[in-house]
Design a protein around this motif. Structure first.
Motif, PDB file in Angstrom:
ATOM      1  N   VAL A  89      27.287  -4.659  -7.717  1.00 21.03           N
ATOM      2  CA  VAL A  89      26.005  -4.294  -7.116  1.00 21.03           C
ATOM      3  C   VAL A  89      25.545  -2.976  -7.725  1.00 21.03           C
ATOM      4  CG1 VAL A  89      26.419  -5.478  -4.929  1.00 21.03           C
ATOM      5  CG2 VAL A  89      27.087  -3.102  -5.168  1.00 21.03           C
ATOM      6  N   ASN A  90      24.258  -2.721  -7.627  1.00 22.54           N
ATOM      7  CA  ASN A  90      23.673  -1.477  -8.083  1.00 22.54           C
ATOM      8  C   ASN A  90      22.913  -0.898  -6.904  1.00 22.54           C
ATOM      9  OD1 ASN A  90      22.114   0.566  -9.230  1.00 22.54           O
ATOM     10  ND2 ASN A  90      21.938  -0.506 -11.167  1.00 22.54           N
ATOM     11  N   ASP A  91      23.113   0.384  -6.629  1.00 19.43           N
ATOM     12  CA  ASP A  91      22.468   1.000  -5.476  1.00 19.43           C
ATOM     13  C   ASP A  91      21.003   1.353  -5.713  1.00 19.43           C
ATOM     14  OD1 ASP A  91      24.596   0.800  -3.743  1.00 19.43           O
ATOM     15  OD2 ASP A  91      25.469   2.701  -4.376  1.00 19.43           O
ATOM     16  N   VAL A  92      20.474   1.080  -6.909  1.00 19.14           N
ATOM     17  CA  VAL A  92      19.054   1.300  -7.181  1.00 19.14           C
ATOM     18  C   VAL A  92      18.456  -0.013  -7.654  1.00 19.14           C
ATOM     19  CG1 VAL A  92      17.365   2.522  -8.589  1.00 19.14           C
ATOM     20  CG2 VAL A  92      19.362   3.738  -7.729  1.00 19.14           C
ATOM     21  N   ALA A  93      17.521  -0.542  -6.881  1.00 16.63           N
ATOM     22  CA  ALA A  93      16.842  -1.787  -7.256  1.00 16.63           C
ATOM     23  C   ALA A  93      15.580  -1.496  -8.066  1.00 16.63           C
ATOM     24  CB  ALA A  93      16.491  -2.593  -6.014  1.00 16.63           C
ATOM     25  N   ALA A  94      14.941  -0.341  -7.797  1.00 18.60           N
ATOM     26  CA  ALA A  94      13.700   0.007  -8.495  1.00 18.60           C
ATOM     27  C   ALA A  94      13.407   1.490  -8.308  1.00 18.60           C
ATOM     28  CB  ALA A  94      12.533  -0.810  -7.956  1.00 18.60           C
ATOM     29  N   TYR A  95      12.547   1.981  -9.170  1.00 13.98           N
ATOM     30  CA  TYR A  95      12.012   3.338  -9.023  1.00 13.98           C
ATOM     31  C   TYR A  95      10.555   3.188  -8.604  1.00 13.98           C
ATOM     32  CZ  TYR A  95      16.187   5.036 -11.305  1.00 13.98           C
ATOM     33  OH  TYR A  95      17.497   5.323 -11.599  1.00 13.98           O
ATOM     34  N   ASN A  96      10.175   3.868  -7.532  1.00 13.97           N
ATOM     35  CA  ASN A  96       8.796   3.831  -7.041  1.00 13.97           C
ATOM     36  C   ASN A  96       8.043   5.038  -7.579  1.00 13.97           C
ATOM     37  OD1 ASN A  96       9.218   1.483  -5.565  1.00 13.97           O
ATOM     38  ND2 ASN A  96       9.862   2.605  -3.753  1.00 13.97           N
ATOM     39  N   VAL A  97       6.876   4.785  -8.152  1.00 13.81           N
ATOM     40  CA  VAL A  97       6.024   5.845  -8.695  1.00 13.81           C
ATOM     41  C   VAL A  97       4.832   5.992  -7.764  1.00 13.81           C
ATOM     42  CG1 VAL A  97       4.649   6.602 -10.663  1.00 13.81           C
ATOM     43  CG2 VAL A  97       6.753   5.271 -11.047  1.00 13.81           C
ATOM     44  N   TRP A  98       4.650   7.201  -7.255  1.00 14.75           N
ATOM     45  CA  TRP A  98       3.583   7.524  -6.315  1.00 14.75           C
ATOM     46  C   TRP A  98       2.615   8.496  -6.989  1.00 14.75           C
ATOM     47  CZ3 TRP A  98       3.978   5.374  -1.349  1.00 14.75           C
ATOM     48  CH2 TRP A  98       5.209   4.784  -1.047  1.00 14.75           C
ATOM     49  N   ARG A  99       1.322   8.378  -6.675  1.00 18.05           N
ATOM     50  CA  ARG A  99       0.307   9.244  -7.282  1.00 18.05           C
ATOM     51  C   ARG A  99      -0.630   9.762  -6.199  1.00 18.05           C
ATOM     52  NH1 ARG A  99      -2.877   5.914 -11.142  1.00 18.05           N
ATOM     53  NH2 ARG A  99      -3.865   5.208  -9.245  1.00 18.05           N
ATOM     54  N   SER A 100      -1.052  11.015  -6.377  1.00 14.55           N
ATOM     55  CA  SER A 100      -2.043  11.617  -5.482  1.00 14.55           C
ATOM     56  C   SER A 100      -3.103  12.300  -6.335  1.00 14.55           C
ATOM     57  CB  SER A 100      -1.379  12.650  -4.568  1.00 14.55           C
ATOM     58  OG  SER A 100      -2.364  13.401  -3.881  1.00 14.55           O
ATOM     59  N   ASP A 101      -4.350  12.163  -5.915  1.00 11.18           N
ATOM     60  CA  ASP A 101      -5.437  12.899  -6.570  1.00 11.18           C
ATOM     61  C   ASP A 101      -5.946  13.996  -5.641  1.00 11.18           C
ATOM     62  OD1 ASP A 101      -6.728  11.404  -4.668  1.00 11.18           O
ATOM     63  OD2 ASP A 101      -8.084  10.383  -6.057  1.00 11.18           O
ATOM     64  N   GLY A 102      -5.066  14.487  -4.804  1.00 12.19           N
ATOM     65  CA  GLY A 102      -5.404  15.538  -3.847  1.00 12.19           C
ATOM     66  C   GLY A 102      -5.263  15.074  -2.408  1.00 12.19           C
ATOM     67  N   GLY A 103      -5.214  13.759  -2.205  1.00 13.72           N
ATOM     68  CA  GLY A 103      -5.044  13.204  -0.861  1.00 13.72           C
ATOM     69  C   GLY A 103      -3.606  12.731  -0.669  1.00 13.72           C
ATOM     70  N   ASP A 104      -3.460  11.673   0.092  1.00 12.85           N
ATOM     71  CA  ASP A 104      -2.137  11.104   0.335  1.00 12.85           C
ATOM     72  C   ASP A 104      -1.590  10.470  -0.942  1.00 12.85           C
ATOM     73  OD1 ASP A 104      -2.266  11.798   3.017  1.00 12.85           O
ATOM     74  OD2 ASP A 104      -3.058   9.840   3.632  1.00 12.85           O
ATOM     75  N   PHE A 105      -0.263  10.416  -1.032  1.00 14.02           N
ATOM     76  CA  PHE A 105       0.368   9.735  -2.157  1.00 14.02           C
ATOM     77  C   PHE A 105       0.268   8.227  -1.950  1.00 14.02           C
ATOM     78  CE2 PHE A 105       2.139  13.881  -2.850  1.00 14.02           C
ATOM     79  CZ  PHE A 105       2.257  13.952  -4.229  1.00 14.02           C
ATOM     80  N   VAL A 106      -0.039   7.517  -3.037  1.00 14.35           N
ATOM     81  CA  VAL A 106      -0.207   6.071  -3.016  1.00 14.35           C
ATOM     82  C   VAL A 106       0.783   5.473  -4.019  1.00 14.35           C
ATOM     83  CG1 VAL A 106      -1.814   4.179  -3.476  1.00 14.35           C
ATOM     84  CG2 VAL A 106      -2.638   6.284  -2.414  1.00 14.35           C
ATOM     85  N   LEU A 107       1.465   4.408  -3.614  1.00 17.43           N
ATOM     86  CA  LEU A 107       2.394   3.726  -4.508  1.00 17.43           C
ATOM     87  C   LEU A 107       1.598   3.039  -5.615  1.00 17.43           C
ATOM     88  CD1 LEU A 107       5.342   2.806  -5.076  1.00 17.43           C
ATOM     89  CD2 LEU A 107       4.844   0.800  -3.670  1.00 17.43           C
ATOM     90  N   VAL A 108       1.878   3.386  -6.883  1.00 17.95           N
ATOM     91  CA  VAL A 108       1.157   2.777  -7.992  1.00 17.95           C
ATOM     92  C   VAL A 108       2.024   1.797  -8.775  1.00 17.95           C
ATOM     93  CG1 VAL A 108      -0.548   4.597  -8.266  1.00 17.95           C
ATOM     94  CG2 VAL A 108       1.605   4.772  -9.507  1.00 17.95           C
ATOM     95  N   ALA A 109       3.363   1.912  -8.666  1.00 22.70           N
ATOM     96  CA  ALA A 109       4.232   0.991  -9.397  1.00 22.70           C
ATOM     97  C   ALA A 109       5.650   1.061  -8.863  1.00 22.70           C
ATOM     98  CB  ALA A 109       4.231   1.323 -10.878  1.00 22.70           C
ATOM     99  N   SER A 110       6.353  -0.057  -8.978  1.00 21.51           N
ATOM    100  CA  SER A 110       7.802  -0.129  -8.763  1.00 21.51           C
ATOM    101  C   SER A 110       8.373  -0.688 -10.057  1.00 21.51           C
ATOM    102  CB  SER A 110       8.152  -1.051  -7.597  1.00 21.51           C
ATOM    103  OG  SER A 110       7.842  -0.435  -6.377  1.00 21.51           O
ATOM    104  N   VAL A 111       9.179   0.115 -10.733  1.00 21.40           N
ATOM    105  CA  VAL A 111       9.701  -0.268 -12.047  1.00 21.40           C
ATOM    106  C   VAL A 111      11.224  -0.187 -12.047  1.00 21.40           C
ATOM    107  CG1 VAL A 111       7.605   0.451 -13.262  1.00 21.40           C
ATOM    108  CG2 VAL A 111       9.455   2.089 -12.940  1.00 21.40           C
ATOM    109  N   GLN A 112      11.848  -0.936 -12.935  1.00 22.78           N
ATOM    110  CA  GLN A 112      13.301  -0.878 -13.053  1.00 22.78           C
ATOM    111  C   GLN A 112      13.737   0.034 -14.187  1.00 22.78           C
ATOM    112  OE1 GLN A 112      14.361  -5.040 -13.189  1.00 22.78           O
ATOM    113  NE2 GLN A 112      14.467  -5.126 -10.972  1.00 22.78           N
ATOM    114  N   ASP A 113      12.793   0.490 -14.982  1.00 23.08           N
ATOM    115  CA  ASP A 113      13.066   1.390 -16.090  1.00 23.08           C
ATOM    116  C   ASP A 113      12.966   2.834 -15.595  1.00 23.08           C
ATOM    117  OD1 ASP A 113      13.588   2.170 -18.649  1.00 23.08           O
ATOM    118  OD2 ASP A 113      11.696   1.491 -19.500  1.00 23.08           O
ATOM    119  N   VAL A 114      13.282   3.803 -16.475  1.00 22.65           N
ATOM    120  CA  VAL A 114      13.166   5.216 -16.111  1.00 22.65           C
ATOM    121  C   VAL A 114      11.932   5.840 -16.772  1.00 22.65           C
ATOM    122  CG1 VAL A 114      15.585   5.593 -15.542  1.00 22.65           C
ATOM    123  CG2 VAL A 114      14.818   5.836 -17.908  1.00 22.65           C
TER     124      VAL A 114
END
Length: 166
Positions: A89-114
């Protein structure tokens, strides 16, 4: 009532109480497999690097993998009488990338790469990014946050001028 009947009745009552107690103890100690519940979040990734391409515009993010992003052995059940059975098993299934343009952070991608190339950005806007490691159980690491990234001045949006007298 004879002494034999009293002894038989007392013995029967004792057996009923014993079976009732054992039944309730069994119900209290029955549990699921220890391998079935994952309540620990992965460790956060490190070393977030942000590069900007003003020509596209795009933001390229890269980071060092979470220390939890490694294959390990996990039991598939609780029967260890013959060394048990295990799976990788691997304890990391994906990396979540969040972005903010000054407001709340929004999930923009879930990737398996770094790394992630964000091309859904606009010139003239300042963005901040966060990257988290997530496991298959829905647990998410603390966020690794970038410094604000400015994508330069906004594109000139002037309309063509009409010549005088036209």
């Amino acid at each position: 009532m004879s002494r034999g009947n009293k002894a038989f009745t007392a013995g029967a009552i004792a057996l009923v109480i014993a079976f009732a107690w054992v039944g309730s103890a069994t119900a209290l100690t029955t549990s699921n497999s220890a391998a079935a519940t994952d309540e620990r979040a992965p460790v956060a990734p490190t070393e977030l690097v942000v590069d900007v391409d003003l020509g596209v515009p795009a933001v390229l993010l890269s980071w060092a993998a979470s220390p939890s992003d490694a294959v390990r052995q996990a039991p598939t059940g609780m029967d260890f009488t013959s060394n048990g059975t295990f799976v990788n098993v691997n304890d990391v299934a994906a990396y979540n990338v969040w972005r903010s343009d000054g407001g709340d952070f929004v999930l923009v991608a879930s990737v398996q790469d770094v790394a992630y190339n964000d091309e859904l950005v606009e010139a003239g806007v300042t963005y901040t990014y966060q990257v988290t490691a997530a496991d298959a159980g829905g647990n998410e690491s603390p966020a690794l946050e970038s410094a604000p990234v400015n994508l330069g001045p906004p594109p000139s949006g002037g309309s063509p001028t009409t010549p005088p007298g036209a």
